[in-house]
Design a protein around this motif. Structure first.
Motif, PDB file in Angstrom:
ATOM      1  N   ASN A 183      44.576  29.027  39.823  1.00 21.32           N
ATOM      2  CA  ASN A 183      45.146  30.374  39.818  1.00 21.32           C
ATOM      3  C   ASN A 183      46.458  30.369  40.581  1.00 21.32           C
ATOM      4  O   ASN A 183      46.673  29.521  41.454  1.00 21.32           O
ATOM      5  CB  ASN A 183      44.207  31.373  40.524  1.00 21.32           C
ATOM      6  CG  ASN A 183      42.824  31.414  39.926  1.00 21.32           C
ATOM      7  OD1 ASN A 183      42.584  32.060  38.925  1.00 21.32           O
ATOM      8  ND2 ASN A 183      41.890  30.696  40.550  1.00 21.32           N
ATOM      9  N   GLN A 205      48.963  33.325  42.599  1.00 21.82           N
ATOM     10  CA  GLN A 205      49.079  34.716  43.021  1.00 21.82           C
ATOM     11  C   GLN A 205      50.482  34.969  43.552  1.00 21.82           C
ATOM     12  O   GLN A 205      51.118  34.073  44.096  1.00 21.82           O
ATOM     13  CB  GLN A 205      48.060  35.034  44.117  1.00 21.82           C
ATOM     14  CG  GLN A 205      46.623  34.767  43.711  1.00 21.82           C
ATOM     15  CD  GLN A 205      45.615  35.191  44.762  1.00 21.82           C
ATOM     16  OE1 GLN A 205      45.840  36.122  45.514  1.00 21.82           O
ATOM     17  NE2 GLN A 205      44.477  34.516  44.791  1.00 21.82           N
ATOM     18  N   TYR A 242      52.614  37.589  46.202  1.00 16.55           N
ATOM     19  CA  TYR A 242      52.471  38.524  47.307  1.00 16.55           C
ATOM     20  C   TYR A 242      53.840  39.036  47.720  1.00 16.55           C
ATOM     21  O   TYR A 242      54.858  38.355  47.528  1.00 16.55           O
ATOM     22  CB  TYR A 242      51.830  37.828  48.529  1.00 16.55           C
ATOM     23  CG  TYR A 242      50.364  37.508  48.390  1.00 16.55           C
ATOM     24  CD1 TYR A 242      49.940  36.381  47.683  1.00 16.55           C
ATOM     25  CD2 TYR A 242      49.393  38.320  48.963  1.00 16.55           C
ATOM     26  CE1 TYR A 242      48.592  36.083  47.551  1.00 16.55           C
ATOM     27  CE2 TYR A 242      48.040  38.029  48.841  1.00 16.55           C
ATOM     28  CZ  TYR A 242      47.657  36.904  48.138  1.00 16.55           C
ATOM     29  OH  TYR A 242      46.314  36.608  48.015  1.00 16.55           O
ATOM     30  N   LEU A 279      47.643  38.388  40.134  1.00 16.74           N
ATOM     31  CA  LEU A 279      47.057  37.060  39.990  1.00 16.74           C
ATOM     32  C   LEU A 279      47.134  36.651  38.528  1.00 16.74           C
ATOM     33  O   LEU A 279      46.865  37.471  37.644  1.00 16.74           O
ATOM     34  CB  LEU A 279      45.600  37.070  40.457  1.00 16.74           C
ATOM     35  CG  LEU A 279      44.790  35.782  40.317  1.00 16.74           C
ATOM     36  CD1 LEU A 279      43.760  35.673  41.431  1.00 16.74           C
ATOM     37  CD2 LEU A 279      44.088  35.685  38.964  1.00 16.74           C
ATOM     38  N   GLY A 324      39.894  30.998  44.540  1.00 14.17           N
ATOM     39  CA  GLY A 324      41.301  31.257  44.268  1.00 14.17           C
ATOM     40  C   GLY A 324      41.546  32.465  43.414  1.00 14.17           C
ATOM     41  O   GLY A 324      42.682  32.886  43.249  1.00 14.17           O
ATOM     42  N   ASN A 325      40.481  33.051  42.850  1.00 16.51           N
ATOM     43  CA  ASN A 325      40.685  34.256  42.059  1.00 16.51           C
ATOM     44  C   ASN A 325      40.466  35.519  42.880  1.00 16.51           C
ATOM     45  O   ASN A 325      40.393  36.612  42.344  1.00 16.51           O
ATOM     46  CB  ASN A 325      39.747  34.251  40.849  1.00 16.51           C
ATOM     47  CG  ASN A 325      38.285  34.232  41.251  1.00 16.51           C
ATOM     48  OD1 ASN A 325      37.958  34.026  42.419  1.00 16.51           O
ATOM     49  ND2 ASN A 325      37.401  34.457  40.306  1.00 16.51           N
TER      50      ASN A 325
END
Lengths: 112, 115
Positions: free
Chosen positions: A31, A33, A35, A48, B100-101
């Protein structure tokens, strides 16, 4: 190191313009993400994207992910002065443990 | 509380002193992370707690650094015999569970200055 690298390091635009920030990483991820960090504050989660996704939208945010190039981009459309902040990508490669790897950030300034 | 709370928000101390930083995670969050952020830099992972499992201490820079967490509650980060290079913002984050999700929820950090 797995650490992501954002590009550019700093970006200054006029209000109403679009802002694009890029993130590159080194190894396979599960994944990614994005921020935001306002000055003197903690980080706030924006969006995400999973490794099997190529594009994701949330309001004025659009994130793309290219796993073949190991890169992601964050597009903020119709920027506002309140978007002024630092933006970080964070990657998760769980095969290396529990760590998230944060990039060095892009400092965005939106001029009113 | 509604978010992650860290205290103190600022700490100034003399080189060689010990400091203790506190983090109150969001209630019900099993995962807790500590990071260090030097001025103008990204986040450097320090340590990770997940429930009652053994913590991942692989990011601690030296044996002067230690952290504790009791169950799924408060965590403290202790730096012994502080050095000037320890000056940084120390950020704590929690997430609902490991993975991680899961988005991480950050406190506003403790700004540590070593004189």
């Amino acid at each position: 190191s797995q650490q992501g690298e954002e590009d550019p390091q700093a970006l200054s635009i006029q209000e109403g313009e679009n802002a694009t920030m890029n993130c590159s990483y080194k190894t396979s991820i599960n994944n990614l993400q994005w921020y935001r960090q306002n000055s003197g504050r903690g980080l706030v989660h924006l969006i995400l994207i999973r490794s099997n996704e190529r594009e994701k939208h949330s309001g004025r945010l659009r994130v793309t992910l290219d796993t073949s190039k190991k890169s992601s981009s964050l597009l903020i459309t119709a920027s506002r002065a309140a978007d002024t902040a630092s933006y970080f990508c964070a990657t998760d490669a769980s095969q290396f443990g529990n760590q998230f790897y944060f990039g060095t950030g892009t400092s965005l300034t939106v001029i009113p | 509380g509604a978010g992650v709370s860290q205290s103190p928000s600022n700490k100034v101390t003399e080189k060689g002193k010990d400091v203790e930083l506190r983090c109150d995670p969001i209630s019900g969050h099993t995962a807790l992370y500590w990071y260090r952020q030097r001025l103008g830099q990204g986040l450097e992972f320090l340590i990770y707690f997940q429930g009652n499992s053994a913590p991942d201490k692989s990011g601690l820079p030296s044996d002067r650094f230690s952290a504790e967490r009791t169950g799924e509650s408060v965590s403290t980060l202790t730096i012994q015999r502080t050095q000037q290079e320890d000056s940084a913002v120390y950020l704590c984050a929690s997430s609902q569970w490991r993975g991680g999700n899961q988005p991480q929820h950050f406190g506003d950090g403790t700004r540590l200055s070593i004189l």
